[in-house]
Scaffold this motif. Structure first.
Motif, PDB file in Angstrom:
ATOM      1  N   PHE A 118       0.819  -1.215   0.000  1.00  0.00           N
ATOM      2  CA  PHE A 118       0.000   0.000   0.000  1.00  0.00           C
ATOM      3  C   PHE A 118       0.853   1.266   0.000  1.00  0.00           C
ATOM      4  O   PHE A 118       0.595   2.226   0.724  1.00  0.00           O
ATOM      5  N   LYS A 119       1.929   1.217  -0.826  1.00  0.00           N
ATOM      6  CA  LYS A 119       2.879   2.324  -1.040  1.00  0.00           C
ATOM      7  C   LYS A 119       3.713   2.653   0.193  1.00  0.00           C
ATOM      8  O   LYS A 119       4.427   3.653   0.205  1.00  0.00           O
ATOM      9  N   LYS A 120       3.674   1.780   1.179  1.00  0.00           N
ATOM     10  CA  LYS A 120       4.523   2.021   2.355  1.00  0.00           C
ATOM     11  C   LYS A 120       5.944   1.548   2.111  1.00  0.00           C
ATOM     12  O   LYS A 120       6.849   1.935   2.848  1.00  0.00           O
ATOM     13  N   THR A 121       6.143   0.714   1.073  1.00  0.00           N
ATOM     14  CA  THR A 121       7.463   0.202   0.729  1.00  0.00           C
ATOM     15  C   THR A 121       7.778   0.603  -0.707  1.00  0.00           C
ATOM     16  O   THR A 121       6.968   0.366  -1.608  1.00  0.00           O
ATOM     17  N   LEU A 122       8.963   1.215  -0.878  1.00  0.00           N
ATOM     18  CA  LEU A 122       9.465   1.565  -2.204  1.00  0.00           C
ATOM     19  C   LEU A 122      10.568   0.586  -2.563  1.00  0.00           C
ATOM     20  O   LEU A 122      11.515   0.401  -1.785  1.00  0.00           O
ATOM     21  N   GLN A 123      10.446  -0.042  -3.753  1.00  0.00           N
ATOM     22  CA  GLN A 123      11.454  -0.991  -4.210  1.00  0.00           C
ATOM     23  C   GLN A 123      12.013  -0.545  -5.551  1.00  0.00           C
ATOM     24  O   GLN A 123      11.262  -0.154  -6.445  1.00  0.00           O
ATOM     25  N   ILE A 124      13.368  -0.614  -5.664  1.00  0.00           N
ATOM     26  CA  ILE A 124      14.064  -0.350  -6.919  1.00  0.00           C
ATOM     27  C   ILE A 124      14.890  -1.594  -7.219  1.00  0.00           C
ATOM     28  O   ILE A 124      15.772  -1.974  -6.443  1.00  0.00           O
TER      29      ILE A 124
END
Length: 1170
Positions: A302-308
Motif C-alpha cells: 500500500f505504497k509504504k514500501t518503495l522498491q528499486i
C-alpha cells in the motif's frame, strides 16, 4: 589474387601507451574447435566446468554434495582443501569422490552431523599442462530454530489509537519468510490502515473495534527445510470510545527524521515508511535532486514500501517519504548508498598459442570500493610460482612473448573487495600442430538458386593456417570480389546461380604442412506457390475450399501440409485435403482463422496464408431488462449476442399484448446496431412483453427470450374511431358506420362509442346514443337524401376520448324522378355520332349524381328494311357531363337512343327515343374471288359480294396485269363491272401467261378493300412441241452460240470502258435504287406500284387481300409476286449499253400500253419468236 584467412589484429585503447607498439603486433590466440576426433588428439590444460555456489547452505537432513567437474587432456585429477589445508578424503569414511570427477559426497544421513563439515572448501583439477581451482565454497547447514517461550499479556486500547504487534522471529539460515494468520490459518486482511513491515511486525495506524481478536499469530516459514514455526497468539481488545481525537501523522518506522540505507549493486533496494494517525495517513515517495527510475520502481504494501530493482550506483541519493492526512504531513529522509562487490569488465579468456607466438591475458574488474587484482599460476600465487621468462605481469594484464611448450599453464585471476570476490581460470596452451581439415571429404551441398551458399572448411593448426579455395580440378584461386571467405574457413557465395554448380577445393597451410578437401555444390530451382489460397467469407454450414498449387525443382520431392492458426488442422472428417486443395465442409464458427499452405523440400519451404471468416446471422440478444417504468414509456436494455463476424446493423423490437392479443407479436421500433437500449412509448392498459432481434447483412437473428411483463395503467382513449361514414340503405334511414378501436387502442376496460347526429342545414340539437361492441348504428325515419353531421366518440371506464370532428353524411337515396331533356344527335361520320342533352334539376336526382347513361340500338337496315333482333348497347358518362360520343356505329344504319340520369340508387326515367341514321361507308372486301375454266386466251372470274357492303354497291373494279418468267409486271388493265354481276369472263389473253388480279367493290362513299388473286392461261401443246423440236436443231444451237459470243464480247468491252473510268446508266440506277420497296397504289388514278421482293421470298396465297390504302402486300400464298421480280422493260441503246432499270428499281406507276413485260434475255427472245 588468392583468398586467404589471416588472423585479425587486436585494437587496444590508447590508454596503455607503454605497450602500444608491442600489442599492435600481437596476434590473437587460436580457438580449438569442439571436434571429438581433434580433442582426442590435442593436449589441453584443465578447465572447471561445474562447481557448487560460493555460499552453499545445505539441508542437515540430507547428504552433503559438493560439486566440482572439470575437463582437460589428459583427464585431470582432483584434490580438495578445507579451511585452507589439504582435505584428505581417504581418511574420512563418510566422504567419497565421484569417479572421473571431483564431486564430493558426505554421507551424514547414516551417521555424523552436518555441523562437523562446516567450513570453506576449494577444489583443484590438475594434469600435465596445469591446475585449475574452484571458488571458495562456504558450507553452512540451514537452521530453523523455535521461538523462545514467552508470556504475552492481552493488549487493551481505545478506539483510534495506534498499535504495533511485534513478531521478532528466531534467527535462521537463511532468514525466514514472515506472515500473520489466525487460528484457522487464514491470512489476516491488510490495508492502508493495517500492514506488515519488512521486519515482520504488524502495524496499525489506528485501531477499530473490529480489530478485537485473540488470535494474532506470527508465522515464520523456513523454505530450505520446509518448516513453519509460530509465535504465541496475541490477544487484542479495542474499547469503543464515544469520541476519539483525530491527530496528524507520526512515523512508527523508521525512527527520527533521517536514516541511512546501504545496498549492493544488482540487489533490490527496499525502503519502508509506516505512519500512524487519525484519519489513516497516505504515503508518498520522492527522490531529492532526481527522479525515480520508471521501469525499475515498484510500490509494495500500500505504497509504504518503495522498491528499486537492479539497483546501480546512480541510484544513490536521498529518498523522502511523506505521510499525510487531513490534519497535517510529516516526512522522513533516507540516505541511500549503493556499494558494489567486484564485477567483470574483462574476464580472462583461454589462450591457444603456437611456439614463438605472443599473447595476453587481461583481468579487468570494477566495484565499490575498487577491487584488488591478484594472479595465481596453477593455483599458486604468481609471486611464488615457478618463473617463466616468456611472461610479464603488468597489473591486470599478463603479457606473453615467444612462448614455448613449457609455457602452458592455468592462470587464476582474483578480484576482491570487502563485499566479495571474483575468481576466473584461464589457461595458456602452447601447441605445434600441422593443418587439419575437419570437414568431411566430398560433402555434397544443395542450395536453392539466388540464395547464399556456404561451403564449410573447418580447420585447425598451430600456427593458425591460411585458407585458400579453388573451383574445379584446374581452377585458379577464387577472387575476393565475388566470394566471401570467413575466418572459420567457410566459403560464401552470396547469390548462388546455376553456373555455381561444381567441385570446390579448400586448402589449409601453415609452416608445419598443408591439407586440402573437396566439396560439391548443386543448385536447385526454388519452390514456389503459383496458386495461393484466397481470403474467403462463408456462411455457417456451407463448404469452402482453399487452393494451393506448388511448382518445385524436379529433383526435389515436396511435401504440402496445411495449418490452421499456425497449428495442425483439427482431427475432423469435415477437413479433407487432396493434391492441391483443402476443403472444409459444414463450416462452423470454430473453423474461422488463418489457413496456411506450407510446401517443404529438403532445401527450402514456402508458405501462403488466407483468412477464413465464418459469418452468419447474429445470435439472439439476451438479458432483456426493463427500467424507468412510467405510465407511457419504459426503457428496454439488452446484451447483444455474437454478431458472427458480420456487424449488427440494427435491432428490431417487438411487443406482445398478453391481455388483448396473446401470442401475437407486433413491431414496436428499430434502433441502430450500435445501440443496446431503447426508450419505448407505451399505451395505457396493455400488458406488455418485449423481445429483440438483431439483424446484419446476412439476415435476422432468432428472437430473444421475452422480457418480463409490464402492465400499464388504464386511461381514457387517445383516439376516436376512424372511417366514420353516414349512408342510407333505404330512402328513409341513415346508416352510421365506423372502424372500431382494437383492444390495444381502448386504453382501458368498458370500451363504448357515443354516436351523435343532426341535420346539416337545420337548427336541431345533436341526438346521441351510446353503444358497445358494434361498428354501425341505423337512424330510422329520416327524410330522403338529406345531409347530416355525424360524430362517433370513444369512451371507456376512465373517460372520453378527445372531441371528434364532425363528418358529413346523407340519408338514403331514391330513384331520380326526371329524365334528361332536349336530347340532340349530331352524326359525325358513318361510325361516330355525338349526343347532347340538358341536365336534370339536382333536387330531382334524390341522391348522389353518378352520371348519365345512354341506351342505343340498331333498329333496322336502310337497305333491306327487315326487322332484326334488337341488341341494346349502353354507354355511361360519369359526373355532370351533358354530351358524349357514340363510337363503333355501323354505316348506313338506323339507330334509336334515349338518355337517363343515374344516382347511387339506380336509374331515372328514360328520355323520349331519338332516331338517327348513319351515312354510307366504303364496303368491305368481296367475300371471295375464284378463277375457273382457264383456256389458251381466257379466264373466268367468280366472286361473292362483300359481307358488309356499308351502303348500295355501285360497281366492281377489276385490275390485272401479266407477269413474265423473270417476275416482271406487265401493263395494268382497268375494268369496271356492274354491281349486279358475280361472274366475269376475260378474253383475248396470252396463252401460258400468269396474270395478277386486283378486285374490289365500290359504293357512293368510295372504293372498298381489294382482294387479289393469280392465275395462268393454258399452254398450246403443238406450239410447245415445236419449240422443243427447234431447240434440238443444229442451226438453233449455232444461233445460241453466236448470241452467247456476242454477249461475251459486249461484257469485255464494258469492262474495258469501265476500267477507263466510264460510267453507265446501269451503275447510276443501281446506286439510286439499291433497296426497292413496294409502292402504294396511287390515290388519283388507282394504279398500282411496282411489285417488289424486298419483303419476302414466299409466294402469295390465293385469295389474299390488299389493305384499304390499296398497297399490295405479301400474304400466305404459294405464288407470290416476289417470285416474279420487280423490274420493267429494258432496252439496249445504240452503243450497246443497257438502258432501263434492274429489278431493284422502283416504278413511278404500273406499266401500261404496248410495252413489253419481259426482259430481253435469249430465252424470252426465243419465246417471242415462236
Amino acid at each position: 589474387m588468392q583468398l586467404k584467412i589471416m588472423p585479425k589484429k587486436k585494437r587496444l585503447s590508447a590508454g596503455r601507451a607503454p605497450l602500444m607498439l608491442f600489442l599492435c603486433q600481437m596476434i590473437s590466440a587460436l580457438e580449438v574447435p569442439l571436434d571429438p576426433k581433434l580433442l582426442e588428439d590435442l593436449v589441453q590444460p584443465p578447465t572447471i566446468t561445474q562447481q557448487s555456489p560460493k555460499d552453499y547452505i545445505i539441508d542437515p537432513r540430507e547428504n552433503i554434495v559438493i560439486q566440482c567437474e572439470a575437463k582437460g587432456k589428459p583427464s585431470p585429477s582432483f584434490s580438495w582443501t578445507r579451511n585452507g589445508t589439504h582435505f584428505d578424503i581417504d581418511k574420512d569414511p563418510l566422504v567419497t569422490m565421484k569417479p572421473g570427477s571431483g564431486t564430493l559426497t558426505i554421507n551424514i544421513m547414516s551417521e555424523g552431523k552436518a555441523e562437523t563439515y562446516e567450513g570453506v572448501y576449494q577444489c583443484t583439477a590438475r594434469n600435465e599442462r596445469g591446475a585449475a581451482i574452484s571458488n571458495n565454497i562456504v558450507i553452512r547447514p540451514s537452521r530453523s530454530p523455535l521461538w523462545t517461550k514467552e508470556k504475552l499479556e492481552p493488549i487493551i486500547l481505545r478506539n483510534g489509537q495506534s498499535l504495533v504487534l511485534p513478531c521478532r522471529p528466531p534467527i535462521g539460515l537463511p532468514p525466514p519468510i514472515i506472515f500473520w494468520m489466525d487460528n484457522s490459518f487464514q491470512r489476516l486482511p491488510q490495508s492502508e490502515r493495517v500492514s506488515q513491515g519488512l521486519n515482520g511486525d504488524l502495524y496499525f495506524s489506528n485501531v477499530l473495534p473490529e480489530d478485537t481478536r485473540e488470535d494474532y499469530i506470527c508465522y515464520a516459514r523456513f523454505n530450505h527445510t520446509q518448516t513453519i514455526q509460530q509465535k504465541q497468539p496475541i490477544s487484542v481488545k479495542v474499547i469503543s470510545a464515544k469520541s476519539h481525537r483525530q491527530r496528524p501523522p507520526t512515523f512508527l518506522t523508521p525512527d527520527g527524521n533521517t536514516s541511512r540505507k546501504e545496498e549492493l549493486r544488482g540487489n533490490v533496494l527496499s525502503l519502508e515508511c509506516i505512519a500512524e494517525g487519525l484519519p489513516t495517513p497516505i504515503i508518498y515517495w520522492i527522490k531529492e535532486d532526481g527522479t525515480l527510475p520508471i521501469n525499475r520502481t515498484f510500490y509494495r504494501n500500500f505504497k509504504k514500501t518503495l522498491q528499486i530493482v537492479q539497483v546501480t550506483e546512480a541510484d544513490s541519493g536521498n529518498y523522502q517519504c511523506i505521510a499525510k492526512n487531513a490534519l497535517g504531513a510529516i516526512h522522513h529522509t533516507i540516505s541511500v548508498t549503493v556499494k558494489a562487490a567486484p564485477y567483470w569488465i574483462i574476464a580472462p579468456q583461454n589462450l591457444v598459442l603456437s611456439p614463438e607466438e605472443d599473447g595476453t591475458l587481461i583481468c579487468r574488474a570494477n566495484g565499490n570500493p575498487k577491487p584488488r587484482i591478484s594472479w595465481l599460476s596453477n593455483g599458486v600465487p604468481i609471486e611464488i610460482a615457478p618463473d617463466d621468462p616468456s611472461r610479464k605481469i603488468d597489473g591486470d594484464t599478463i603479457i606473453f612473448s615467444k612462448v614455448q611448450e613449457r609455457s602452458s599453464a592455468v592462470y587464476q585471476c582474483n578480484a576482491s573487495n570487502e563485499y566479495g570476490y571474483l575468481l576466473a581460470n584461464a589457461f595458456v596452451n602452447v601447441l605445434a600442430e600441422p593443418p587439419r581439415i575437419l570437414t568431411s571429404a566430398n560433402t555434397l551441398y544443395q542450395v536453392i538458386a539466388n540464395r547464399p551458399a556456404l561451403l564449410d572448411c573447418a580447420f585447425f593448426g598451430s600456427p593458425l593456417p591460411t585458407i585458400e579455395w579453388f573451383k574445379g580440378a584446374k581452377g585458379s584461386a577464387l577472387r575476393e570480389d565475388i566470394y566471401v571467405l570467413h575466418e572459420n574457413g567457410t566459403l560464401e557465395i552470396p547469390v548462388a546461380q546455376k553456373d555455381s554448380t561444381g567441385t570446390y577445393t579448400c586448402v589449409a597451410r601453415n609452416k608445419l604442412g598443408m591439407a586440402k578437401n573437396d566439396v560439391h555444390l548443386e543448385i536447385k530451382d526454388p519452390t514456389r506457390i503459383i496458386k495461393q489460397p484466397e481470403y474467403a467469407v462463408v456462411q455457417r454450414g456451407s463448404t469452402v475450399s482453399f487452393e494451393c498449387k506448388v511448382k518445385h525443382d524436379h529433383t526435389l520431392i515436396p511435401t504440402v501440409m496445411w495449418l490452421k492458426d499456425h497449428g495442425e488442422l483439427p482431427n475432423d472428417g469435415r477437413f479433407t485435403v487432396d493434391k492441391d486443395r483443402l476443403v472444409v465442409a459444414d463450416v462452423n464458427d470454430d473453423d474461422g482463422g488463418t489457413y496456411t499452405c506450407v510446401a517443404n523440400t529438403t532445401l527450402d519451404n514456402v508458405s501462403a496464408s488466407a483468412v477464413l471468416s465464418v459469418v452468419d446471422v447474429p445470435n439472439p440478444p439476451f438479458d432483456l431488462e426493463l427500467t424507468d417504468q412510467l405510465d407511457r414509456s419504459v426503457q428496454l436494455s439488452w446484451t447483444p449476442g455474437d454478431d458472427n463476424n458480420s456487424p449488427i446493423t440494427k435491432f428490431i423490437i417487438e411487443y406482445e399484448d398478453a391481455m388483448h392479443e396473446p401470442g401475437l407479436w407486433h413491431h414496436q421500433t428499430e434502433v441502430p446496431g450500435t445501440q443496446t437500449t431503447a426508450q419505448l412509448k407505451l399505451s395505457p392498459y396493455v400488458n406488455y412483453s418485449f423481445r429483440v432481434m438483431a439483424e446484419n447483412n446476412l439476415g435476422r437473428s432468432l428472437p430473444s427470450e421475452a422480457s418480463e411483463q409490464y402492465l400499464t395503467k388504464a386511461a381514457e382513449p387517445d383516439k376516436n374511431p376512424t372511417a366514420v361514414e353516414g349512408l342510407g340503405s333505404e330512402p328513409d334511414n341513415l346508416v352510421i358506420t365506423w372502424k372500431p378501436l382494437n383492444g390495444f387502442e381502448s386504453n382501458g376496460p368498458g370500451l363504448q362509442y357515443k354516436v351523435s347526429w343532426r341535420q346539416k342545414d337545420g337548427d336541431d340539437e345533436w341526438t346521441s346514443v351510446v353503444v358497445a361492441n358494434v361498428s354501425k348504428y341505423i337512424v330510422s325515419g329520416t327524410p330522403t337524401f338529406v345531409p347530416y353531421l355525424i360524430k362517433v366518440q370513444a369512451l371507456n371506464d376512465a373517460g372520453f376520448a378527445p372531441e371528434p370532428a364532425a363528418v358529413m353524411g346523407h340519408s338514403g337515396e331514391d330513384l331520380p324522378m326526371v329524365a334528361p331533356g332536349n336530347v340532340r344527335v349530331n352524326v359525325v361520320n358513318s361510325t361516330l355520332a355525338e349526343v347532347h342533352w340538358d341536365p336534370v334539376p339536382l333536387k330531382s336526382i334524390r341522391g348522389h349524381l353518378q352520371g348519365y347513361r345512354i341506351y342505343y340500338w340498331k333498329a333496322q337496315s336502310s337497305l333491306t328494311r327487315n326487322r332484326r333482333h334488337i341488341e341494346k348497347k349502353i354507354l355511361t358518362f360519369q359526373g355532370s357531363k351533358t354530351h358524349g360520343m357514340l363510337p363503333g356505329l355501323e354505316p348506313f344504319s338506323h339507330y334509336t337512343l334515349n338518355v337517363r340520369v343515374v344516382n347511387g340508387k339506380g336509374e331515372g326515367p328514360a328520355s323520349p327515343d331519338k332516331v338517327f341514321n348513319t351515312p354510307e361507308g366504303v364496303p368491305s372486301a368481296p367475300s371471295s374471288l375464284k378463277i375457273v375454266n382457264p383456256t389458251l386466251d381466257s379466264l373466268t372470274l367468280e366472286w361473292e359480294p362483300p359481307s358488309h357492303p356499308n351502303g348500295i354497291l355501285t360497281e366492281y373494279t377489276l385490275k390485272y396485269q401479266p407477269i413474265n418468267s423473270t417476275h416482271e409486271l406487265g401493263p395494268l388493265v382497268d375494268l369496271k363491272i356492274p354491281a349486279n354481276k358475280t361472274r366475269w369472263i376475260l378474253k383475248n389473253l396470252n396463252f401460258s401467261t400468269r396474270y395478277k388480279f386486283y378486285f374490289y367493290a365500290q359504293t357512293a362513299a368510295g372504293s372498298g378493300i381489294q382482294i387479289t388473286e393469280e392465275a395462268i392461261t393454258t399452254v398450246d401443246e403443238a406450239m410447245a412441241s415445236r419449240q422443243v423440236d427447234i431447240a434440238t436443231q443444229g442451226w438453233f444451237i449455232g444461233l445460241m452460240c453466236a448470241v452467247a459470243l456476242l454477249i461475251l464480247i459486249l461484257l469485255i468491252v464494258c469492262f474495258i470502258r469501265r476500267n477507263k473510268g466510264g460510267k453507265y446508266p446501269v451503275k447510276e440506277k443501281e446506286d439510286a435504287h439499291a433497296d426497292p420497296e413496294i409502292q402504294p397504289m396511287k390515290e388519283d388514278d388507282g394504279t398500282f406500284g411496282e411489285y417488289s421482293d424486298a419483303e419476302d421470298h414466299k409466294p402469295l396465297k390465293k385469295g389474299s387481300r390488299t389493305p384499304s390504302d390499296r398497297t399490295v402486300k405479301k400474304e400466305d400464298s404459294d405464288d407470290s409476286l416476289v417470285d416474279y421480280g420487280e423490274g420493267v422493260n429494258g432496252q439496249f441503246n445504240e452503243d450497246g449499253s443497257f438502258i432501263g432499270q434492274y429489278s431493284g428499281k422502283k416504278e413511278k406507276e404500273p406499266a401500261e400500253g404496248n410495252e413489253s413485260s419481259e426482259a430481253p434475255s435469249p430465252v424470252n427472245a426465243m419465246n417471242s419468236f415462236v
